[in-house]
Motif scaffolding. Structure first.
Motif, PDB file in Angstrom:
ATOM      1  N   GLY A   1      -8.540  18.344 124.613  1.00  0.00           N
ATOM      2  CA  GLY A   1      -7.469  18.808 125.494  1.00  0.00           C
ATOM      3  C   GLY A   1      -7.647  18.208 126.875  1.00  0.00           C
ATOM      4  O   GLY A   1      -8.524  18.641 127.641  1.00  0.00           O
TER       5      GLY A   1
ATOM      6  N   ILE B   1      -3.748  19.094 132.536  1.00  0.00           N
ATOM      7  CA  ILE B   1      -3.984  19.255 133.983  1.00  0.00           C
ATOM      8  C   ILE B   1      -5.428  19.671 134.240  1.00  0.00           C
ATOM      9  O   ILE B   1      -6.074  19.179 135.169  1.00  0.00           O
ATOM     10  CB  ILE B   1      -3.006  20.305 134.565  1.00  0.00           C
TER      11      ILE B   1
ATOM     12  N   ASN C   1      -7.409  13.927 122.539  1.00  0.00           N
ATOM     13  CA  ASN C   1      -6.190  14.583 123.013  1.00  0.00           C
ATOM     14  C   ASN C   1      -5.078  14.271 122.033  1.00  0.00           C
ATOM     15  O   ASN C   1      -4.996  13.158 121.504  1.00  0.00           O
ATOM     16  CB  ASN C   1      -5.826  14.080 124.419  1.00  0.00           C
TER      17      ASN C   1
ATOM     18  N   ARG D   1      -3.341   9.881 126.716  1.00  0.00           N
ATOM     19  CA  ARG D   1      -4.013  10.631 127.788  1.00  0.00           C
ATOM     20  C   ARG D   1      -5.535  10.497 127.739  1.00  0.00           C
ATOM     21  O   ARG D   1      -6.227  11.006 128.618  1.00  0.00           O
ATOM     22  CB  ARG D   1      -3.615  12.118 127.721  1.00  0.00           C
TER      23      ARG D   1
ATOM     24  N   ILE E   1      -9.896  22.990 125.643  1.00  0.00           N
ATOM     25  CA  ILE E   1      -9.058  23.505 126.727  1.00  0.00           C
ATOM     26  C   ILE E   1      -7.633  23.046 126.452  1.00  0.00           C
ATOM     27  O   ILE E   1      -7.184  22.024 126.964  1.00  0.00           O
ATOM     28  CB  ILE E   1      -9.602  23.201 128.143  1.00  0.00           C
TER      29      ILE E   1
ATOM     30  N   SER F   1      -3.476  24.816 125.107  1.00  0.00           N
ATOM     31  CA  SER F   1      -2.547  25.731 125.759  1.00  0.00           C
ATOM     32  C   SER F   1      -2.732  27.202 125.361  1.00  0.00           C
ATOM     33  O   SER F   1      -3.065  28.046 126.185  1.00  0.00           O
ATOM     34  CB  SER F   1      -1.102  25.306 125.476  1.00  0.00           C
TER      35      SER F   1
ATOM     36  N   ASP G   1      -2.790  27.088 119.351  1.00  0.00           N
ATOM     37  CA  ASP G   1      -3.273  25.721 119.592  1.00  0.00           C
ATOM     38  C   ASP G   1      -4.795  25.660 119.430  1.00  0.00           C
ATOM     39  O   ASP G   1      -5.338  24.705 118.870  1.00  0.00           O
ATOM     40  CB  ASP G   1      -2.841  25.247 120.984  1.00  0.00           C
TER      41      ASP G   1
ATOM     42  N   GLU H   1      -5.532  25.857 115.817  1.00  0.00           N
ATOM     43  CA  GLU H   1      -5.267  24.582 115.140  1.00  0.00           C
ATOM     44  C   GLU H   1      -6.398  23.573 115.364  1.00  0.00           C
ATOM     45  O   GLU H   1      -6.883  22.970 114.409  1.00  0.00           O
ATOM     46  CB  GLU H   1      -3.940  24.022 115.658  1.00  0.00           C
ATOM     47  N   VAL H   2      -6.833  23.413 116.630  1.00  0.00           N
ATOM     48  CA  VAL H   2      -7.846  22.370 116.864  1.00  0.00           C
ATOM     49  C   VAL H   2      -9.235  22.797 116.386  1.00  0.00           C
ATOM     50  O   VAL H   2     -10.064  21.945 116.082  1.00  0.00           O
ATOM     51  CB  VAL H   2      -7.912  21.892 118.351  1.00  0.00           C
TER      52      VAL H   2
ATOM     53  N   SER I   1      -9.794  27.616 127.212  1.00  0.00           N
ATOM     54  CA  SER I   1      -8.372  27.954 127.342  1.00  0.00           C
ATOM     55  C   SER I   1      -8.247  29.441 127.639  1.00  0.00           C
ATOM     56  O   SER I   1      -9.206  30.197 127.469  1.00  0.00           O
ATOM     57  CB  SER I   1      -7.632  27.673 126.025  1.00  0.00           C
TER      58      SER I   1
ATOM     59  N   VAL J   1     -11.216  29.982 132.620  1.00  0.00           N
ATOM     60  CA  VAL J   1     -11.526  29.584 133.994  1.00  0.00           C
ATOM     61  C   VAL J   1     -10.450  30.054 134.956  1.00  0.00           C
ATOM     62  O   VAL J   1      -9.316  30.301 134.582  1.00  0.00           O
ATOM     63  CB  VAL J   1     -11.660  28.050 134.103  1.00  0.00           C
TER      64      VAL J   1
ATOM     65  N   PHE K   1      -0.413  25.364 138.226  1.00  0.00           N
ATOM     66  CA  PHE K   1      -0.392  26.219 137.038  1.00  0.00           C
ATOM     67  C   PHE K   1       1.066  26.561 136.776  1.00  0.00           C
ATOM     68  O   PHE K   1       1.720  27.199 137.598  1.00  0.00           O
ATOM     69  CB  PHE K   1      -1.235  27.471 137.315  1.00  0.00           C
ATOM     70  N   MET K   2       1.560  26.114 135.614  1.00  0.00           N
ATOM     71  CA  MET K   2       3.003  26.209 135.346  1.00  0.00           C
ATOM     72  C   MET K   2       3.458  27.635 135.054  1.00  0.00           C
ATOM     73  O   MET K   2       2.710  28.443 134.491  1.00  0.00           O
ATOM     74  CB  MET K   2       3.340  25.364 134.115  1.00  0.00           C
TER      75      MET K   2
ATOM     76  N   LYS L   1       2.864  32.874 129.418  1.00  0.00           N
ATOM     77  CA  LYS L   1       2.017  32.971 128.217  1.00  0.00           C
ATOM     78  C   LYS L   1       0.891  33.977 128.461  1.00  0.00           C
ATOM     79  O   LYS L   1       0.618  34.842 127.639  1.00  0.00           O
ATOM     80  CB  LYS L   1       1.470  31.562 127.919  1.00  0.00           C
ATOM     81  N   ASP L   2       0.260  33.905 129.639  1.00  0.00           N
ATOM     82  CA  ASP L   2      -0.854  34.806 129.948  1.00  0.00           C
ATOM     83  C   ASP L   2      -0.372  36.248 130.122  1.00  0.00           C
ATOM     84  O   ASP L   2      -1.026  37.194 129.673  1.00  0.00           O
ATOM     85  CB  ASP L   2      -1.583  34.348 131.219  1.00  0.00           C
TER      86      ASP L   2
END
Ligand code: NAP
Length: 299
Positions: free
Chosen positions: A9, A12, A32, A37, A65, A67, A71, A74-75, A96, A122, A233-234, A240-241
């Motif tokens: 990951g 950002i 990634n 990236r 790290i 989303s 996710d 999955e990883v 994450s 974090v 931070f979007m 989501k959080d």
């Protein structure tokens, strides 16, 4: 010999964290989903892997790290996931922000293969990731944390062991509650000042140093005054959080009225197509209600 680190990951947060691991001298393998990236870190000396499984095959400590909860599932657990390449005795560190419940499930699946897990979300934003000053909130075995601590030291400044698996995520959700309510407090204060005709830059200069002072006022308010809403931070990740907080508080029969209000207000940002802006874009909702913008005059 330093431990071999894997990093999955490179968004950002992940990319600057990877740079700091390289700077500290750790051998690093990265993956990634969007392969391009990986180029920047590979140019700096990282090895680019073809899958999360290959990252795990090459690493003693594997950091994720990405989303959201599905996710990480999955990883780590999916086809070509970390679990298929990790050796007994290796450690998976998920940095994450995801569901505490899903964290416990992933930790149990890894434990069945004698792979330890730490949840280590974090705080400190992109700036903290770039400068290596993140706060890291750790859930999992204390002895495993001591093994991973030199790796955390390369990325963070304050590393706190909260408790067993998932307690790092519980701490991070508590952090998010405080973050969004600080953002709302900042938004209301700045919009009030603007509506009442004050120079918002002067108001900010004065209140930053007093009892109202906050990380939000120091780091976000100057960007608001410049009308710079780039993330950081979007909004989408902030929502989501908060969704994770609302799920957990429902399970606990816990009322969090301020957090619920902020979650609802931020839905407007998503409806307006602003979910990729920084989370302090919340002020645009309060500005809309007031019919005024909190622009800096002397900034
Ligand atoms: P970001 O820039 O959107 O990056 C997300 C990363 O996850 C990208 O590398 C993306 O790959 C990868 N990813 C997402 N879904 C995936 C999947 N199903 N399989 C494989 N890879 C996947 O997000 P970020 O800001 O770095 O945030 C990452 C995590 O850190 C989130 O949990 C966030 O809540 C947390 N966090 C962020 C901040 C912050 O200030 N940004 C602060 C604290 C914590 P692609 O490149 O292919 O899209």
């Amino acid at each position: 010999m330093p431990e071999k680190i894997g990093l999955i990951g490179l968004g950002i947060m992940g990319k600057p964290m990877g740079k700091n691991l390289l700077k500290a001298g750790f051998p690093l393998t990265v993956w990634n989903r969007t392969h391009a990236r990986m180029d920047e870190l590979c140019a700096l000396g990282a090895h680019g892997a073809a899958s999360p499984q290959e990252v795990a095959e090459n690493s003693d400590i594997i950091i994720t790290i990405v989303s959201d909860s599905p996710d990480v599932q999955e990883v780590v657990l999916g086809a070509n996931g970390v679990i298929h390449g990790a050796r007994a005795g290796s450690v998976v560190v998920d940095m994450s922000t995801i569901s505490p419940q899903v964290t416990r499930e992933i930790a149990a699946a890894l434990q069945a293969k004698n792979v330890a897990m730490l949840d280590a979300p974090v705080s400190g934003g992109e700036k903290g990731a770039v400068e290596g000053t993140l706060s890291i909130m750790v859930g999992g075995d204390a002895a495993v944390l001591e093994r991973v601590r030199p790796v955390f030291n390369a990325m963070g400044k304050r590393i706190v062991h909260i408790g067993g698996n998932s307690m790092g995520q519980v701490c991070k959700l508590a952090n998010q509650i405080a973050v969004v309510l600080n953002n709302l407090a900042m938004a209301e204060a700045l919009v009030f000042a603007a509506k009442a005709g004050a120079d918002v830059s002067k108001v900010l200069e004065a209140i930053q140093a007093g009892a109202a002072g906050s990380w939000a006022l120091n780091n976000y308010a100057p960007k608001i005054l410049r009308r710079d809403f780039s993330p950081g931070f979007m909004v989408s990740l902030q929502q989501k959080d908060l969704n994770l907080v609302m799920q957990a508080s429902r399970d606990l029969n816990l009322s969090l009225p301020g957090t619920a209000l902020t979650y609802e207000l931020q839905k407007s940002l998503q409806a307006w197509g602003l979910e990729r802006e920084g989370n302090y874009t919340l002020i645009k909702v309060i500005e809309q209600l007031a019919g005024v913008e909190a622009k800096g005059q002397t900034a």
